[in-house]
Design a protein around this motif. Structure first.
Motif, PDB file in Angstrom:
ATOM      1  N   LYS A  82      11.327  49.611  51.977  1.00 56.71           N
ATOM      2  CA  LYS A  82      10.008  50.135  51.625  1.00 56.71           C
ATOM      3  C   LYS A  82      10.021  51.662  51.616  1.00 56.71           C
ATOM      4  O   LYS A  82       9.428  52.297  50.737  1.00 56.71           O
ATOM      5  N   LEU A 104      11.674  52.920  48.459  1.00 51.45           N
ATOM      6  CA  LEU A 104      10.782  52.807  47.309  1.00 51.45           C
ATOM      7  C   LEU A 104       9.666  53.840  47.381  1.00 51.45           C
ATOM      8  O   LEU A 104       9.255  54.399  46.351  1.00 51.45           O
ATOM      9  N   ASP A 160       8.541  56.604  44.654  1.00 52.65           N
ATOM     10  CA  ASP A 160       7.153  56.731  44.187  1.00 52.65           C
ATOM     11  C   ASP A 160       6.620  58.146  44.368  1.00 52.65           C
ATOM     12  O   ASP A 160       5.735  58.580  43.628  1.00 52.65           O
ATOM     13  N   HIS A 197      19.282  48.821  40.503  1.00 53.46           N
ATOM     14  CA  HIS A 197      19.702  48.326  41.825  1.00 53.46           C
ATOM     15  C   HIS A 197      21.102  47.747  41.669  1.00 53.46           C
ATOM     16  O   HIS A 197      21.306  46.784  40.930  1.00 53.46           O
ATOM     17  N   VAL A 216       9.436  45.520  44.905  1.00 47.55           N
ATOM     18  CA  VAL A 216       9.709  46.283  43.689  1.00 47.55           C
ATOM     19  C   VAL A 216       8.495  46.269  42.771  1.00 47.55           C
ATOM     20  O   VAL A 216       8.122  47.294  42.191  1.00 47.55           O
ATOM     21  N   SER A 242       5.827  48.783  43.721  1.00 52.73           N
ATOM     22  CA  SER A 242       6.085  50.214  43.581  1.00 52.73           C
ATOM     23  C   SER A 242       5.576  50.684  42.225  1.00 52.73           C
ATOM     24  O   SER A 242       5.203  49.881  41.370  1.00 52.73           O
ATOM     25  N   THR A 284       7.315  52.126  39.960  1.00 54.38           N
ATOM     26  CA  THR A 284       8.395  52.158  38.971  1.00 54.38           C
ATOM     27  C   THR A 284       8.029  51.359  37.729  1.00 54.38           C
ATOM     28  O   THR A 284       7.522  50.247  37.825  1.00 54.38           O
TER      29      THR A 284
END
Length: 323
Positions: free
Chosen positions: A88, A91, A95, A106, A126, A129, A131
């Motif tokens: 976390k 990520l 962010d 990954h 994931v 996030s 992304t």
């Protein structure tokens, strides 16, 4: 790095660079890597001056992506009984980037035991996030018991029956390879003839000026074969990449930063977000490095940002620890 220009300056520069790279495999500071015609230049990150230097080196980037690796969701032992929390944190670092990356790569071992709940956790984190897109390749821990079926159903791109695939992004050709099935003696990775035949066909339509980024879980160079840190038939793949002017290979598996340059190919391994492993050949074998000093685990973990500089067709790499 400033050196006196005496007769042995070249040798001392090379020695200092090797010492620097060895130290950076364990250091907590981020590192900016800039590649020019196969030559790596390194800058540590941290401090106002270095931040300005890094920003200057990366200001012409046309896009960026982040490499994350070896999250090992499901691992509960020393030195990190809460790998979900550090995943976390990784990520969250992505962010928080001022300029969001175009996607995340990954490089395997999403899970520790290939259990459905572990895959669920990775998927949820994931997806939660900011992304835009994530690309995955399996690690050997992701294919336990079912030869990767659950992994490929959840995270595969489904371009080929074998799970390998490629894509293009803003002038760069990305190739995702699978080298964790049918492992060879000593645990070495294996690509196999079917994947190599596909790779030959995939690369055939690309001009030699096309920048190539290859990513897979296990190293594509013989980093330390005694511990299975390599891929048995990687030489066949690398021979196909020899005609390209810029090739970058990103791997995970060994949970630490190592790099090597061979002609036009630059190899990088990445930190894990779960736990470190010992340096090659240090100790009886690979596995979680349990004697991490209290409070220092995050300095061994991290993510990697890669920016493509269109004008010079270079890749600038920034390794960031979670500390």
């Amino acid at each position: 790095m400033m050196m006196d220009h005496d007769d042995d300056s070249h040798d001392r520069t090379a020695t200092d660079r090797r010492r620097f790279l060895k130290c950076m495999a364990w250091a907590g500071a981020g590192t900016l890597w800039t590649m020019h015609a196969g030559i790596l230049q390194a800058r540590t990150l941290g401090g106002e001056a270095n931040a300005e230097d890094a920003a200057s080196a990366m200001k012409d980037a046309s896009f960026s992506f982040v490499q994350i690796s070896d999250s090992h969701i499901g691992f509960t032992k020393a030195p990190n009984p809460d790998v979900t929390a550090t995943f976390k944190a990784a990520l969250a670092r992505i962010d928080a980037q001022r300029v969001q990356p175009d996607f995340v790569v990954h490089t395997g071992d999403l899970t520790h035991l290939s259990r459905p709940a572990e895959f669920d956790t990775v998927d949820q984190l994931v997806r939660g996030s900011s992304t835009r897109r994530a690309f995955f390749v399996p690690g050997e821990h992701d294919v336990i018991g079912d030869n990767g079926r659950a992994f490929f159903e959840r995270f595969g791109e489904k371009q080929t029956r074998g799970g390998w695939y490629s894509f293009d992004h803003r002038g760069v050709h990305f190739v995702a390879l699978v080298n964790v099935l049918d492992l060879k003696g000593g645990g070495l990775g294996w690509l196999g003839p079917d994947q190599l035949a596909w790779l030959k066909q995939d690369l055939a339509a690309r001009t030699s000026e096309t920048p190539i980024v290859v990513f897979a879980h296990m190293p594509l160079w013989s980093l330390y074969p005694a511990w299975g840190w390599g891929t048995d038939d990687a030489g066949d793949a690398l021979s196909m990449l020899g005609r390209f002017g810029s090739v970058t290979v990103l791997n995970g598996h060994i949970h630490q930063i190592q790099q090597k340059v061979e002609g036009n190919v630059t190899f990088y391994t990445a930190r894990s977000t779960a736990y470190p492993q010992p340096a090659p050949g240090v100790g009886p074998g690979p596995g979680p490095l349990k004697d991490v000093p209290p409070g220092q685990l995050s300095s061994y973990l991290g993510v990697r940002e890669v920016r493509h500089v269109q004008a010079g067709r270079t890749l600038a790499l920034t390794d960031e620890a979670l500390s």
